[in-house]
Design a protein around this motif. Structure first.
Motif, PDB file in Angstrom:
ATOM      1  N   PRO A  22      70.571 -78.838 -14.197  1.00 55.02           N
ATOM      2  CA  PRO A  22      71.358 -79.181 -13.104  1.00 55.02           C
ATOM      3  C   PRO A  22      72.474 -79.749 -13.352  1.00 55.02           C
ATOM      4  O   PRO A  22      72.520 -80.778 -13.976  1.00 55.02           O
ATOM      5  N   GLY A  23      73.542 -79.039 -12.739  1.00 49.39           N
ATOM      6  CA  GLY A  23      74.892 -80.115 -13.065  1.00 49.39           C
ATOM      7  C   GLY A  23      75.616 -80.166 -14.358  1.00 49.39           C
ATOM      8  O   GLY A  23      76.256 -81.141 -14.479  1.00 49.39           O
ATOM      9  N   LYS A  24      75.291 -79.163 -15.126  1.00 47.29           N
ATOM     10  CA  LYS A  24      75.700 -79.189 -16.797  1.00 47.29           C
ATOM     11  C   LYS A  24      76.870 -77.947 -16.963  1.00 47.29           C
ATOM     12  O   LYS A  24      76.586 -76.913 -16.296  1.00 47.29           O
ATOM     13  N   VAL A  25      77.474 -78.027 -17.551  1.00 42.83           N
ATOM     14  CA  VAL A  25      78.469 -77.127 -18.272  1.00 42.83           C
ATOM     15  C   VAL A  25      77.845 -76.306 -19.218  1.00 42.83           C
ATOM     16  O   VAL A  25      77.257 -76.889 -20.237  1.00 42.83           O
ATOM     17  N   LEU A  26      77.505 -75.112 -18.904  1.00 41.95           N
ATOM     18  CA  LEU A  26      76.900 -73.995 -20.033  1.00 41.95           C
ATOM     19  C   LEU A  26      78.199 -72.947 -20.351  1.00 41.95           C
ATOM     20  O   LEU A  26      79.120 -72.682 -19.291  1.00 41.95           O
ATOM     21  N   ALA A  27      77.903 -72.355 -21.492  1.00 38.53           N
ATOM     22  CA  ALA A  27      79.025 -71.369 -21.779  1.00 38.53           C
ATOM     23  C   ALA A  27      78.060 -69.997 -22.172  1.00 38.53           C
ATOM     24  O   ALA A  27      76.963 -70.326 -23.026  1.00 38.53           O
ATOM     25  N   ILE A  28      78.688 -68.964 -22.123  1.00 37.66           N
ATOM     26  CA  ILE A  28      77.860 -67.677 -22.696  1.00 37.66           C
ATOM     27  C   ILE A  28      79.077 -66.837 -23.323  1.00 37.66           C
ATOM     28  O   ILE A  28      80.320 -66.998 -22.812  1.00 37.66           O
ATOM     29  N   ALA A  29      78.690 -66.090 -24.322  1.00 39.49           N
ATOM     30  CA  ALA A  29      79.706 -65.057 -24.844  1.00 39.49           C
ATOM     31  C   ALA A  29      78.827 -63.797 -24.547  1.00 39.49           C
ATOM     32  O   ALA A  29      77.565 -63.639 -24.683  1.00 39.49           O
ATOM     33  N   VAL A  30      79.649 -62.918 -23.797  1.00 34.23           N
ATOM     34  CA  VAL A  30      78.981 -61.585 -23.765  1.00 34.23           C
ATOM     35  C   VAL A  30      79.576 -60.344 -24.508  1.00 34.23           C
ATOM     36  O   VAL A  30      80.943 -60.450 -24.329  1.00 34.23           O
ATOM     37  N   LYS A  31      79.091 -59.687 -25.410  1.00 33.85           N
ATOM     38  CA  LYS A  31      79.527 -58.477 -25.997  1.00 33.85           C
ATOM     39  C   LYS A  31      79.339 -57.089 -25.452  1.00 33.85           C
ATOM     40  O   LYS A  31      78.024 -57.119 -25.173  1.00 33.85           O
TER      41      LYS A  31
END
Length: 103
Positions: A22-31
């Protein structure tokens, strides 16, 4: 984290910046399966399909990887069963939605 269907397209998804919390910065890459060369809009959020209490991030196209990088803050508290939701808006105005488990 794997691949998932967004409409009729199978997309590849990578998650970074640690694990789901909770309350965290996450990142994804989408191809996307067919190179769109940045000509579509890719959005993503962590939470539920209806986006309640979720921050929606817009993808930034990375030509060197031919993928879209997206950063979001996760909701706090996290809704039960929170997932990554990925929305692709194509040049013809069509919008497709899919999801994949966040980790």
């Amino acid at each position: 984290i794997g691949s998932t269907m967004v409409g009729d397209a199978e997309v590849e998804v990578w998650q970074s910046h640690g694990n789901l919390a909770p309350g965290k910065v996450l990142a994804i890459a989408v191809k996307l399966p067919d190179s769109q060369e940045g000509a579509v809009m890719v959005r993503a959020w962590v939470g539920t399909e209806d986006r309640t209490q979720s921050e929606v991030g817009e993808g930034e196209y990375a030509p060197s990887h031919d993928d879209y990088d997206i950063h979001v803050n996760t909701p706090d508290p996290l809704p039960e069963g929170a997932k990554w939701w990925i929305e692709v808006e194509y040049r013809d105005g069509r919008t497709e939605l899919g999801s994949i488990d966040a980790r």
